[in-house]
Design a protein around this motif. Structure first.
Motif, PDB file in Angstrom:
ATOM      1  N   MET A 129      -0.943  11.431  -5.378  1.00  7.57           N
ATOM      2  CA  MET A 129      -0.915  11.392  -3.919  1.00  7.57           C
ATOM      3  C   MET A 129       0.457  11.096  -3.332  1.00  7.57           C
ATOM      4  O   MET A 129       0.643  11.161  -2.121  1.00  7.57           O
ATOM      5  CB  MET A 129      -1.917  10.332  -3.414  1.00  7.57           C
ATOM      6  N   GLY A 130       1.433  10.759  -4.170  1.00  8.75           N
ATOM      7  CA  GLY A 130       2.745  10.336  -3.676  1.00  8.75           C
ATOM      8  C   GLY A 130       3.405  11.332  -2.741  1.00  8.75           C
ATOM      9  O   GLY A 130       3.882  10.969  -1.664  1.00  8.75           O
ATOM     10  N   ALA A 131       3.420  12.602  -3.121  1.00 11.94           N
ATOM     11  CA  ALA A 131       4.087  13.617  -2.302  1.00 11.94           C
ATOM     12  C   ALA A 131       3.395  13.760  -0.952  1.00 11.94           C
ATOM     13  O   ALA A 131       4.060  13.893   0.094  1.00 11.94           O
ATOM     14  CB  ALA A 131       4.087  14.963  -3.032  1.00 11.94           C
ATOM     15  N   GLU A 132       2.084  13.702  -0.954  1.00 12.52           N
ATOM     16  CA  GLU A 132       1.335  13.849   0.292  1.00 12.52           C
ATOM     17  C   GLU A 132       1.561  12.648   1.216  1.00 12.52           C
ATOM     18  O   GLU A 132       1.742  12.807   2.427  1.00 12.52           O
ATOM     19  CB  GLU A 132      -0.160  13.990  -0.030  1.00 12.52           C
ATOM     20  N   VAL A 133       1.582  11.442   0.636  1.00 17.04           N
ATOM     21  CA  VAL A 133       1.825  10.239   1.435  1.00 17.04           C
ATOM     22  C   VAL A 133       3.237  10.251   2.009  1.00 17.04           C
ATOM     23  O   VAL A 133       3.464   9.888   3.163  1.00 17.04           O
ATOM     24  CB  VAL A 133       1.586   8.965   0.589  1.00 17.04           C
ATOM     25  N   THR A 151       0.830  -1.204   0.000  1.00 15.09           N
ATOM     26  CA  THR A 151       0.000   0.000   0.000  1.00 15.09           C
ATOM     27  C   THR A 151       0.865   1.255   0.000  1.00 15.09           C
ATOM     28  O   THR A 151       0.641   2.184  -0.789  1.00 15.09           O
ATOM     29  CB  THR A 151      -0.940   0.004   1.222  1.00 15.09           C
ATOM     30  N   LEU A 152       1.875   1.278   0.865  1.00 14.04           N
ATOM     31  CA  LEU A 152       2.767   2.440   0.942  1.00 14.04           C
ATOM     32  C   LEU A 152       3.574   2.608  -0.352  1.00 14.04           C
ATOM     33  O   LEU A 152       3.674   3.707  -0.894  1.00 14.04           O
ATOM     34  CB  LEU A 152       3.715   2.294   2.125  1.00 14.04           C
ATOM     35  N   ALA A 153       4.150   1.507  -0.843  1.00  6.80           N
ATOM     36  CA  ALA A 153       5.015   1.586  -2.027  1.00  6.80           C
ATOM     37  C   ALA A 153       4.243   2.086  -3.245  1.00  6.80           C
ATOM     38  O   ALA A 153       4.723   2.958  -3.983  1.00  6.80           O
ATOM     39  CB  ALA A 153       5.630   0.218  -2.309  1.00  6.80           C
ATOM     40  N   LEU A 154       3.038   1.556  -3.450  1.00  6.81           N
ATOM     41  CA  LEU A 154       2.267   1.961  -4.624  1.00  6.81           C
ATOM     42  C   LEU A 154       1.697   3.366  -4.465  1.00  6.81           C
ATOM     43  O   LEU A 154       1.610   4.127  -5.437  1.00  6.81           O
ATOM     44  CB  LEU A 154       1.162   0.950  -4.912  1.00  6.81           C
ATOM     45  N   ALA A 155       1.336   3.737  -3.233  1.00  8.83           N
ATOM     46  CA  ALA A 155       0.839   5.101  -2.998  1.00  8.83           C
ATOM     47  C   ALA A 155       1.944   6.128  -3.245  1.00  8.83           C
ATOM     48  O   ALA A 155       1.695   7.193  -3.829  1.00  8.83           O
ATOM     49  CB  ALA A 155       0.308   5.223  -1.572  1.00  8.83           C
ATOM     50  N   LEU A 156       3.170   5.811  -2.838  1.00  3.40           N
ATOM     51  CA  LEU A 156       4.287   6.736  -3.015  1.00  3.40           C
ATOM     52  C   LEU A 156       4.611   6.972  -4.493  1.00  3.40           C
ATOM     53  O   LEU A 156       5.139   8.012  -4.853  1.00  3.40           O
ATOM     54  CB  LEU A 156       5.526   6.207  -2.285  1.00  3.40           C
ATOM     55  N   GLU A 157       4.289   5.997  -5.336  1.00  4.07           N
ATOM     56  CA  GLU A 157       4.590   6.127  -6.766  1.00  4.07           C
ATOM     57  C   GLU A 157       3.546   6.940  -7.519  1.00  4.07           C
ATOM     58  O   GLU A 157       3.786   7.358  -8.647  1.00  4.07           O
ATOM     59  CB  GLU A 157       4.670   4.731  -7.409  1.00  4.07           C
TER      60      GLU A 157
END
Length: 292
Positions: A277-281, A267-273
């Motif tokens: 939303m990557g910058a916010e995560v 979840t974290l890895a794909l959200a960061l990409e």
């Protein structure tokens, strides 16, 4: 040499998902989302990218949400259309008439048994297998890489990854033979969950397979292996030496979404990409990590 194309894929999704209780009491674990896509959707998208046309889901009781997900949601789509909402987000969730099939595995007798339940739909064709718990992230996708290798060598192929040797007892492990290329290796043997000192390598099976239909004849014997279950690994091992057998080392990342920590990592890895939303995560993660 012309080979039969890989047109069909089997998704064994009958498991109870007990490691994710209580979340999976009423929702199949395959429907738990990584960001905003269910786990099963990632596997189906990977299959489509590889040119697979028919998705075969081996389900169990309480799995109807998977069928609903890949159906047309008439009320939802009608309401969204009336409100001027973009329907393209639902595009990947539609499987056309005849492009999906569902069979029941009535008893939890193992992965080999689940695959055998799909024998009549597979018929006399080579086919792919996706274990949706394994989220394989890369471009091209894992199955696309395997299909390219299949077109080169034919026979049976499995996706493998290298892990620290102390972890091999949790997985199926290959005995590697001659290297065909940097990413393609002959397989001379397979063992399910070996003791660390007895493992033939540190290359583990990673949830993607291309198999010839003869594996169904081997599974018909219903022989039980590790854990008292009918193991797919055992059936594949019996085919080594009778047909070409190769391992493809996946160029990409694997997330073990069958474990809670692997699920969170994915979840974290794909959200960061993601550009939306990557910058916010990343800012959220940095803020949380900075807290005492």
């Amino acid at each position: 040499m012309s080979r039969k194309r890989i047109r069909k894929a089997v998704f064994p999704v009958a498991g109870l998902g007990t490691r994710f209780l209580p979340a999976t009491k009423a929702i199949p674990k395959e429907m738990l989302p990584i960001v905003d896509r269910p786990l099963i959707q990632y596997a189906v998208d990977e299959a489509r990218e590889a040119g697979i046309e028919q998705m075969i889901f081996v389900t169990g009781r309480g799995k109807s949400a998977i069928e609903d997900h890949f159906d047309i949601a008439f009320e939802l789509e009608k309401t969204m259309a009336e409100r001027g909402k973009d329907l393209s987000v639902l595009g990947p969730t539609r499987l056309g008439p005849g492009n999906c099939a569902y069979v029941r595995q009535q008893e939890p007798l193992g992965l080999g048994h689940a695959i055998w339940c799909a024998r009549d739909i597979i018929g006399d064709e080579p086919f792919a297998i996706f274990l949706p718990d394994e989220l394989m992230h890369g471009s091209p996708g894992c199955m696309a890489q395997m299909v390219a290798a299949y077109e080169e060598v034919g026979g049976n192929l499995i996706s493998v990854l290298e892990v620290p040797r102390e972890e091999v007892s949790s997985y199926g492990v290959i005995a590697p033979g001659a290297a065909v290329s940097d990413t393609l290796t002959e397989v001379t043997g397979l063992v399910e969950k070996p003791a660390v000192e007895a493992a033939p390598s540190n290359k583990i099976l990673s949830g993607r397979y291309i198999l010839q239909p003869e594996v169904m004849r081997t599974l018909e014997a219903q022989e039980k292996g590790a854990g008292g279950e009918i193991q797919l690994t055992d059936a594949m091992a019996k085919m080594i030496g009778t047909q070409p057998f190769h391992a493809v080392t996946f160029a990409g990342r694997r997330f073990d979404c069958g474990s809670k920590t692997g699920f969170v990592e994915a979840t974290l890895a794909l959200a960061l990409e993601r550009p939306d939303m990557g910058a916010e995560v990343r800012a959220i993660a940095e803020r949380l990590l900075a807290q005492p």
